[in-house]
Write a protein that holds these residues in place. Structure first.
Motif, PDB file in Angstrom:
ATOM      1  N   LEU A   1      51.024  34.033  30.290  1.00  0.00           N
ATOM      2  CA  LEU A   1      50.348  35.282  29.945  1.00  0.00           C
ATOM      3  C   LEU A   1      48.863  35.191  30.292  1.00  0.00           C
ATOM      4  O   LEU A   1      48.294  36.121  30.864  1.00  0.00           O
ATOM      5  N   GLU A   2      48.261  34.061  29.973  1.00  0.00           N
ATOM      6  CA  GLU A   2      46.839  33.878  30.289  1.00  0.00           C
ATOM      7  C   GLU A   2      46.608  33.925  31.799  1.00  0.00           C
ATOM      8  O   GLU A   2      45.662  34.557  32.276  1.00  0.00           O
ATOM      9  N   ALA A   3      47.503  33.282  32.554  1.00  0.00           N
ATOM     10  CA  ALA A   3      47.386  33.302  34.018  1.00  0.00           C
ATOM     11  C   ALA A   3      47.552  34.722  34.546  1.00  0.00           C
ATOM     12  O   ALA A   3      46.836  35.149  35.457  1.00  0.00           O
ATOM     13  N   ALA A   4      48.490  35.481  33.967  1.00  0.00           N
ATOM     14  CA  ALA A   4      48.704  36.863  34.407  1.00  0.00           C
ATOM     15  C   ALA A   4      47.482  37.726  34.091  1.00  0.00           C
ATOM     16  O   ALA A   4      47.072  38.557  34.909  1.00  0.00           O
ATOM     17  N   VAL A   5      46.893  37.512  32.918  1.00  0.00           N
ATOM     18  CA  VAL A   5      45.692  38.272  32.547  1.00  0.00           C
ATOM     19  C   VAL A   5      44.547  37.925  33.495  1.00  0.00           C
ATOM     20  O   VAL A   5      43.819  38.809  33.966  1.00  0.00           O
ATOM     21  N   ASP A   6      44.408  36.633  33.802  1.00  0.00           N
ATOM     22  CA  ASP A   6      43.358  36.211  34.744  1.00  0.00           C
ATOM     23  C   ASP A   6      43.585  36.825  36.118  1.00  0.00           C
ATOM     24  O   ASP A   6      42.638  37.295  36.761  1.00  0.00           O
ATOM     25  N   ALA A   7      44.844  36.828  36.572  1.00  0.00           N
ATOM     26  CA  ALA A   7      45.162  37.415  37.881  1.00  0.00           C
ATOM     27  C   ALA A   7      44.864  38.908  37.886  1.00  0.00           C
ATOM     28  O   ALA A   7      44.327  39.448  38.868  1.00  0.00           O
ATOM     29  N   ARG A   8      45.203  39.587  36.790  1.00  0.00           N
ATOM     30  CA  ARG A   8      44.942  41.026  36.707  1.00  0.00           C
ATOM     31  C   ARG A   8      43.432  41.285  36.738  1.00  0.00           C
ATOM     32  O   ARG A   8      42.959  42.188  37.430  1.00  0.00           O
ATOM     33  N   THR A   9      42.694  40.489  35.979  1.00  0.00           N
ATOM     34  CA  THR A   9      41.233  40.647  35.954  1.00  0.00           C
ATOM     35  C   THR A   9      40.650  40.427  37.350  1.00  0.00           C
ATOM     36  O   THR A   9      39.796  41.202  37.796  1.00  0.00           O
ATOM     37  N   ALA A  10      41.125  39.397  38.041  1.00  0.00           N
ATOM     38  CA  ALA A  10      40.641  39.124  39.399  1.00  0.00           C
ATOM     39  C   ALA A  10      40.997  40.276  40.339  1.00  0.00           C
ATOM     40  O   ALA A  10      40.168  40.692  41.160  1.00  0.00           O
ATOM     41  N   ALA A  11      42.213  40.813  40.202  1.00  0.00           N
ATOM     42  CA  ALA A  11      42.622  41.933  41.056  1.00  0.00           C
ATOM     43  C   ALA A  11      41.766  43.165  40.778  1.00  0.00           C
ATOM     44  O   ALA A  11      41.361  43.870  41.714  1.00  0.00           O
ATOM     45  N   GLU A  12      41.496  43.421  39.505  1.00  0.00           N
ATOM     46  CA  GLU A  12      40.659  44.577  39.161  1.00  0.00           C
ATOM     47  C   GLU A  12      39.252  44.401  39.737  1.00  0.00           C
ATOM     48  O   GLU A  12      38.648  45.354  40.238  1.00  0.00           O
ATOM     49  N   THR A  13      38.728  43.175  39.671  1.00  0.00           N
ATOM     50  CA  THR A  13      37.409  42.893  40.243  1.00  0.00           C
ATOM     51  C   THR A  13      37.428  43.116  41.749  1.00  0.00           C
ATOM     52  O   THR A  13      36.499  43.734  42.308  1.00  0.00           O
ATOM     53  N   ASP A  14      38.472  42.635  42.407  1.00  0.00           N
ATOM     54  CA  ASP A  14      38.604  42.839  43.860  1.00  0.00           C
ATOM     55  C   ASP A  14      38.650  44.325  44.201  1.00  0.00           C
ATOM     56  O   ASP A  14      38.011  44.767  45.165  1.00  0.00           O
ATOM     57  N   VAL A  15      39.399  45.095  43.417  1.00  0.00           N
ATOM     58  CA  VAL A  15      39.506  46.535  43.670  1.00  0.00           C
ATOM     59  C   VAL A  15      38.134  47.194  43.511  1.00  0.00           C
ATOM     60  O   VAL A  15      37.728  48.010  44.350  1.00  0.00           O
ATOM     61  N   ARG A  16      37.411  46.830  42.456  1.00  0.00           N
ATOM     62  CA  ARG A  16      36.074  47.418  42.251  1.00  0.00           C
ATOM     63  C   ARG A  16      35.146  47.049  43.417  1.00  0.00           C
ATOM     64  O   ARG A  16      34.380  47.887  43.895  1.00  0.00           O
ATOM     65  N   GLU A  17      35.211  45.793  43.851  1.00  0.00           N
ATOM     66  CA  GLU A  17      34.369  45.371  44.973  1.00  0.00           C
ATOM     67  C   GLU A  17      34.745  46.126  46.253  1.00  0.00           C
ATOM     68  O   GLU A  17      33.870  46.548  47.008  1.00  0.00           O
ATOM     69  N   LEU A  18      36.046  46.287  46.489  1.00  0.00           N
ATOM     70  CA  LEU A  18      36.487  47.035  47.676  1.00  0.00           C
ATOM     71  C   LEU A  18      36.047  48.494  47.596  1.00  0.00           C
ATOM     72  O   LEU A  18      35.624  49.077  48.612  1.00  0.00           O
ATOM     73  N   GLN A  19      36.138  49.087  46.399  1.00  0.00           N
ATOM     74  CA  GLN A  19      35.692  50.471  46.239  1.00  0.00           C
ATOM     75  C   GLN A  19      34.193  50.587  46.512  1.00  0.00           C
ATOM     76  O   GLN A  19      33.749  51.519  47.181  1.00  0.00           O
TER      77      GLN A  19
END
Length: 150
Positions: free
Chosen positions: A71-89
Protein backbone atom coordinates in the motif's frame (compact mmCIF):
# COMPACT_ATOMS: atom_id res chain seq x y z
CA UNK A 1 -18.11 -82.83 56.88
CA UNK A 2 -20.56 -80.13 56.43
CA UNK A 3 -18.09 -77.67 57.86
CA UNK A 4 -15.41 -78.90 55.43
CA UNK A 5 -17.86 -78.58 52.60
CA UNK A 6 -18.75 -75.10 53.73
CA UNK A 7 -15.05 -74.16 53.94
CA UNK A 8 -14.50 -75.58 50.41
CA UNK A 9 -17.47 -73.57 49.07
CA UNK A 10 -16.22 -70.50 50.87
CA UNK A 11 -12.70 -71.03 49.49
CA UNK A 12 -14.11 -71.43 45.98
CA UNK A 13 -16.20 -68.29 46.43
CA UNK A 14 -13.10 -66.54 47.74
CA UNK A 15 -11.12 -67.68 44.67
CA UNK A 16 -13.90 -66.56 42.32
CA UNK A 17 -14.19 -63.28 44.14
CA UNK A 18 -10.41 -62.75 44.02
CA UNK A 19 -10.42 -63.53 40.27
CA UNK A 20 -13.27 -61.06 39.74
CA UNK A 21 -11.42 -58.51 41.85
CA UNK A 22 -8.24 -59.05 39.80
CA UNK A 23 -10.20 -58.65 36.53
CA UNK A 24 -11.81 -55.51 37.95
CA UNK A 25 -8.41 -54.16 38.96
CA UNK A 26 -7.01 -54.98 35.51
CA UNK A 27 -9.99 -53.22 33.95
CA UNK A 28 -9.44 -50.19 36.19
CA UNK A 29 -5.72 -50.15 35.38
CA UNK A 30 -6.50 -50.44 31.65
CA UNK A 31 -9.12 -47.69 31.93
CA UNK A 32 -6.69 -45.45 33.83
CA UNK A 33 -4.02 -46.10 31.18
CA UNK A 34 -6.53 -45.35 28.41
CA UNK A 35 -7.62 -42.15 30.19
CA UNK A 36 -3.98 -41.10 30.65
CA UNK A 37 -3.35 -41.86 26.99
CA UNK A 38 -6.46 -39.89 25.99
CA UNK A 39 -5.42 -36.96 28.19
CA UNK A 40 -1.91 -37.08 26.72
CA UNK A 41 -3.40 -37.27 23.21
CA UNK A 42 -5.69 -34.34 23.92
CA UNK A 43 -2.78 -32.37 25.38
CA UNK A 44 -0.61 -33.19 22.36
CA UNK A 45 -3.39 -32.14 20.00
CA UNK A 46 -4.01 -29.00 22.05
CA UNK A 47 -0.29 -28.17 21.87
CA UNK A 48 -0.29 -28.82 18.11
CA UNK A 49 -3.34 -26.57 17.63
CA UNK A 50 -1.80 -23.85 19.80
CA UNK A 51 1.39 -24.06 17.74
CA UNK A 52 -0.61 -23.87 14.51
CA UNK A 53 -2.53 -20.88 15.89
CA UNK A 54 0.74 -19.11 16.72
CA UNK A 55 2.01 -19.88 13.21
CA UNK A 56 -1.19 -18.56 11.65
CA UNK A 57 -1.02 -15.40 13.74
CA UNK A 58 2.60 -14.84 12.73
CA UNK A 59 1.71 -15.45 9.08
CA UNK A 60 -1.19 -13.01 9.43
CA UNK A 61 1.08 -10.38 10.91
CA UNK A 62 3.59 -10.93 8.08
CA UNK A 63 0.81 -10.65 5.47
CA UNK A 64 -0.42 -7.43 7.06
CA UNK A 65 3.15 -6.11 6.96
CA UNK A 66 3.47 -7.06 3.27
CA UNK A 67 0.12 -5.43 2.46
CA UNK A 68 1.13 -2.28 4.32
CA UNK A 69 4.37 -2.15 2.33
CA UNK A 70 2.49 -2.72 -0.93
CA UNK A 71 0.00 0.00 0.00
CA UNK A 72 2.82 2.39 0.86
CA UNK A 73 4.55 1.61 -2.45
CA UNK A 74 1.27 2.18 -4.33
CA UNK A 75 0.73 5.51 -2.55
CA UNK A 76 4.31 6.54 -3.38
CA UNK A 77 3.81 5.53 -7.02
CA UNK A 78 0.55 7.48 -7.19
CA UNK A 79 2.20 10.54 -5.66
CA UNK A 80 5.07 10.30 -8.16
CA UNK A 81 2.61 9.92 -11.05
CA UNK A 82 0.61 12.93 -9.88
CA UNK A 83 3.84 14.95 -9.65
CA UNK A 84 4.81 13.86 -13.17
CA UNK A 85 1.38 14.86 -14.48
CA UNK A 86 1.63 18.30 -12.84
CA UNK A 87 5.12 18.79 -14.28
CA UNK A 88 3.94 17.73 -17.75
CA UNK A 89 0.97 20.09 -17.50
CA UNK A 90 3.26 22.95 -16.48
CA UNK A 91 5.66 22.13 -19.33
CA UNK A 92 2.76 21.95 -21.79
CA UNK A 93 1.50 25.34 -20.57
CA UNK A 94 4.96 26.87 -20.99
CA UNK A 95 5.34 25.31 -24.46
CA UNK A 96 1.86 26.51 -25.48
CA UNK A 97 2.57 30.04 -24.22
CA UNK A 98 5.89 30.03 -26.10
CA UNK A 99 4.17 28.81 -29.28
CA UNK A 100 1.54 31.57 -28.97
CA UNK A 101 4.30 34.15 -28.45
CA UNK A 102 6.19 32.92 -31.53
CA UNK A 103 2.98 32.87 -33.57
CA UNK A 104 2.13 36.44 -32.49
CA UNK A 105 5.66 37.60 -33.31
CA UNK A 106 5.53 35.89 -36.71
CA UNK A 107 2.10 37.39 -37.40
CA UNK A 108 3.34 40.85 -36.37
CA UNK A 109 6.41 40.46 -38.60
CA UNK A 110 4.24 39.28 -41.50
CA UNK A 111 1.87 42.23 -41.00
CA UNK A 112 4.83 44.67 -40.91
CA UNK A 113 6.25 43.07 -44.05
CA UNK A 114 2.86 43.31 -45.76
CA UNK A 115 2.58 46.96 -44.70
CA UNK A 116 6.09 47.68 -45.99
CA UNK A 117 5.31 45.85 -49.21
CA UNK A 118 2.07 47.83 -49.60
CA UNK A 119 3.90 51.11 -49.03
CA UNK A 120 6.55 50.08 -51.59
CA UNK A 121 3.81 49.15 -54.07
CA UNK A 122 2.04 52.49 -53.43
CA UNK A 123 5.34 54.34 -53.93
CA UNK A 124 6.00 52.33 -57.08
CA UNK A 125 2.51 52.97 -58.34
CA UNK A 126 2.95 56.68 -57.64
CA UNK A 127 6.27 56.62 -59.47
CA UNK A 128 4.64 54.75 -62.35
CA UNK A 129 1.80 57.28 -62.47
CA UNK A 130 4.35 60.10 -62.52
CA UNK A 131 6.27 58.34 -65.28
CA UNK A 132 3.05 57.78 -67.23
CA UNK A 133 2.12 61.42 -66.70
CA UNK A 134 5.58 62.54 -67.85
CA UNK A 135 5.45 60.21 -70.84
CA UNK A 136 1.95 61.44 -71.67
CA UNK A 137 3.10 65.02 -71.37
CA UNK A 138 6.14 64.25 -73.50
CA UNK A 139 3.96 62.48 -76.06
CA UNK A 140 1.52 65.39 -76.13
CA UNK A 141 4.39 67.82 -76.49
CA UNK A 142 5.83 65.72 -79.30
CA UNK A 143 2.41 65.58 -80.94
CA UNK A 144 2.04 69.30 -80.61
CA UNK A 145 5.42 69.80 -82.20
CA UNK A 146 4.53 67.44 -84.99
CA UNK A 147 1.28 69.26 -85.53
CA UNK A 148 3.04 72.62 -85.56
CA UNK A 149 5.54 71.34 -88.07
CA UNK A 150 2.96 70.36 -90.52
Amino acid sequence: IAAAEEVRVLLEAKGTTEEALLRLQETLIARDAWEESAVAGRQTRSDELASELVGLREAGVEKEREWAQQLEAAVDARTAAETDVRELQATARVDLDAAWTVAREELTAAAAAASDSREAMVAEASASEAAVAAATASAESANAEIVSLR
